[in-house]
Design a protein around this motif. Structure first.
Motif, mmCIF file in Angstrom:
data_model
loop_
_atom_site.group_PDB
_atom_site.id
_atom_site.type_symbol
_atom_site.label_atom_id
_atom_site.label_comp_id
_atom_site.label_asym_id
_atom_site.label_seq_id
_atom_site.Cartn_x
_atom_site.Cartn_y
_atom_site.Cartn_z
ATOM 1 N N UNK A 194 -6.947 -8.190 11.155
ATOM 2 C CA UNK A 194 -7.345 -6.978 11.591
ATOM 3 C C UNK A 194 -7.484 -5.949 10.287
ATOM 4 N N UNK A 195 -8.767 -5.053 10.189
ATOM 5 C CA UNK A 195 -9.157 -4.533 9.114
ATOM 6 C C UNK A 195 -9.508 -2.952 9.604
ATOM 7 N N UNK A 196 -8.882 -2.021 8.679
ATOM 8 C CA UNK A 196 -9.152 -0.653 8.985
ATOM 9 C C UNK A 196 -10.473 -0.185 8.142
ATOM 10 N N UNK A 197 -11.259 0.823 8.782
ATOM 11 C CA UNK A 197 -12.475 1.122 7.948
ATOM 12 C C UNK A 197 -12.340 1.651 6.982
ATOM 13 N N UNK A 198 -11.181 2.812 6.655
ATOM 14 C CA UNK A 198 -10.840 3.316 5.325
ATOM 15 C C UNK A 198 -9.815 2.538 4.946
ATOM 16 N N UNK A 199 -9.933 2.462 3.537
ATOM 17 C CA UNK A 199 -8.953 1.578 2.935
ATOM 18 C C UNK A 199 -8.075 2.064 1.757
ATOM 19 N N UNK A 200 -7.077 1.715 1.156
ATOM 20 C CA UNK A 200 -6.172 2.294 -0.001
ATOM 21 C C UNK A 200 -6.000 1.346 -1.107
ATOM 22 N N UNK A 201 -6.503 1.970 -2.366
ATOM 23 C CA UNK A 201 -6.393 1.036 -3.557
ATOM 24 C C UNK A 201 -4.775 1.143 -3.959
ATOM 25 N N UNK A 202 -3.923 2.079 -3.508
ATOM 26 C CA UNK A 202 -2.537 2.045 -3.852
ATOM 27 C C UNK A 202 -1.937 0.825 -3.089
ATOM 28 N N UNK A 203 -2.366 0.650 -1.710
ATOM 29 C CA UNK A 203 -1.752 -0.297 -1.115
ATOM 30 C C UNK A 203 -2.079 -1.664 -1.665
ATOM 31 N N UNK A 204 -3.556 -1.602 -2.106
ATOM 32 C CA UNK A 204 -3.952 -2.921 -2.671
ATOM 33 C C UNK A 204 -2.930 -3.280 -3.862
ATOM 34 N N UNK A 205 -2.679 -2.393 -4.867
ATOM 35 C CA UNK A 205 -1.842 -2.512 -5.912
ATOM 36 C C UNK A 205 -0.463 -2.968 -5.661
ATOM 37 N N UNK A 206 0.298 -2.391 -4.267
ATOM 38 C CA UNK A 206 1.305 -2.689 -4.166
ATOM 39 C C UNK A 206 1.359 -4.033 -3.504
ATOM 40 N N UNK A 207 0.439 -4.503 -2.685
ATOM 41 C CA UNK A 207 0.361 -6.016 -2.265
ATOM 42 C C UNK A 207 -0.062 -7.025 -3.370
ATOM 43 N N UNK A 208 -0.794 -6.346 -4.297
ATOM 44 C CA UNK A 208 -1.137 -7.451 -5.554
ATOM 45 C C UNK A 208 0.242 -7.726 -6.229
ATOM 46 N N UNK A 209 0.998 -6.720 -6.542
ATOM 47 C CA UNK A 209 2.481 -6.860 -6.941
ATOM 48 C C UNK A 209 3.128 -7.744 -6.214
ATOM 49 N N UNK A 210 3.504 -7.231 -4.984
ATOM 50 C CA UNK A 210 4.337 -8.241 -4.105
ATOM 51 C C UNK A 210 3.985 -9.703 -3.977
ATOM 52 N N UNK A 211 2.612 -9.856 -3.813
ATOM 53 C CA UNK A 211 2.194 -11.122 -3.625
ATOM 54 C C UNK A 211 2.689 -12.088 -4.719
ATOM 55 N N UNK A 212 2.832 -11.647 -5.975
ATOM 56 C CA UNK A 212 3.486 -12.142 -7.362
ATOM 57 C C UNK A 212 4.658 -13.075 -7.047
#
Length: 384
Positions: free
Chosen positions: A38-56
């Protein structure tokens, strides 16, 4: 060497790791450039960075902790008894999850793709349409449980041998001296660097060869480190060094990413350029460093009992099984709201946590059949 007693800090760390999975998956509808159900129309670069870090390190940490759990389970069991127990704790919840927990996720995603039928109609086609993503049969986030089942089946004889062989466990103390504990990271870093370009992560078992080997190389060190307490002591003693490695490597990765200097962005023959593999190795090193940082500081700071710990320790596995389905159902409706991303994200995290805990407390914990389906131990005296 005496049997290693169960340690509270590992339980706290496991609980925190599952909470990390919650905040990771709740962010997926909103994180920029990430594909999800499921995807939201508006997105967040901050949440992207958080997830990139957590995914490591979020899943590597869970596999490392799972290795310690396997050791505890084997202290008073044969390899056959261990396999029998793991099939009960893992395989039954996996099958139950595939049949009843995951299908609502698939249904909600299909609705966003234009599907007009009912849930029951889609469910009736689950076994005839083939595996996800083309078909409707999937294990989705339960891939973690599937991989654990496979790893425990394969590793049971080795693990049982290690538990029975006190001399081998004592020899592991060699790794506890100085900085030698970091040698445990080398096989995983090599596998990640050498094979992830050829076999990208899919979590689909077939074809996911690089990551199947990579996750296993966290599970086995977790088992080894708990088999000789001196190794865990070494991780605690070296925790500051490990954190420095984790922090600096993360900065280095993000300097490359944020300046659009990733090898695949700037090198014409990036697949054959050694700098590509240096960068990939740096990502694995960073993931390993964060895992060992969590272990080192967890052992130092979290080794204390609390009256709520047994309850949370029971809840964490059913919580994991349930959480993504709740997130996907909520996200299907939340993304349609006009509110800002921050409010939507906070709502999904809080409501998912509350719903999953309520389901656990009122519909799973009191009932033997539900406890069995969710891989829990037989109930003791329960309190409301």
């Amino acid at each position: 060497m005496q049997a290693t007693p169960r340690q509270a800090w590992l339980d706290w760390l496991r609980i925190l790791a599952i909470f990390g999975v919650l905040i990771f998956h709740a962010a997926m509808p909103f994180a920029t450039d990430l594909n999800w159900h499921i995807r939201n129309k508006e997105t967040s670069n901050i949440l992207l960075e958080m997830n990139m870090w957590l995914h490591l390190f979020r899943m590597p940490l869970l596999f490392f902790i799972s290795g310690t759990v396997s050791y505890y389970m084997l202290q008073n069991r044969t390899a056959g008894g261990f396999i029998k127990l793991r099939m009960t704790k893992l395989f039954i919840p996996l099958v139950f999850g595939i049949l009843l927990i995951v299908p609502p996720q698939v249904y909600m995603e299909r609705l966003t793709q234009g599907y007009k039928g009912s849930f029951l109609h889609l469910y009736a086609t689950m076994f005839s349409t083939g595996p996800y993503p083309k078909g409707n049969l999937s294990w989705h986030h339960l891939w973690f449980i599937l991989y654990l089942v496979l790893y425990d089946l394969v590793c049971a004889p080795l693990f049982a041998w290690i538990v029975a062989n006190e001399r081998f466990r004592e020899r592991l103390a060699w790794l506890a001296k100085g900085k030698r504990i970091y040698l445990l990271t080398l096989p995983g870093i090599f596998v990640y660097t050498a094979f992830t370009l050829q076999y990208p992560e899919t979590n689909a078992f077939w074809g996911d060869w690089a990551y199947m080997a990579y996750w296993l190389l966290f599970l086995i060190p977790g088992f080894l480190c708990i088999a000789n307490p001196l190794l865990m002591d070494s991780l605690e003693r070296n925790r500051k060094t490990t954190f420095i490695i984790a922090f600096l490597s993360l900065i280095a990765i993000n300097v490359v990413r944020w300046n659009d200097l990733s090898p695949w962005d700037v090198l014409p023959e990036w697949q054959n350029d050694y700098r590509t593999y240096v960068f990939i190795a740096l990502q694995s090193l960073c993931g390993w460093a964060w895992v060992l940082t969590c272990i080192g500081y967890g052992k130092k700071k979290l080794n204390r009992q609390h009256p709520v710990l047994p309850y949370l320790n029971e809840a964490v596995y059913p919580f994991y099984i349930l959480h993504q389905t709740v997130i996907v159902i909520l996200a299907y409706y939340v993304v349609k709201a006009p509110d800002e991303v921050t409010m939507k994200y906070a709502f999904i995290v809080l409501v998912t946590g509350a719903v999953c805990m309520a389901i656990f407390h009122y519909f799973i914990r009191p009932y033997p059949l539900m406890r069995w389906l969710f891989g829990m131990k037989k109930s003791r005296k329960l309190s409301a």
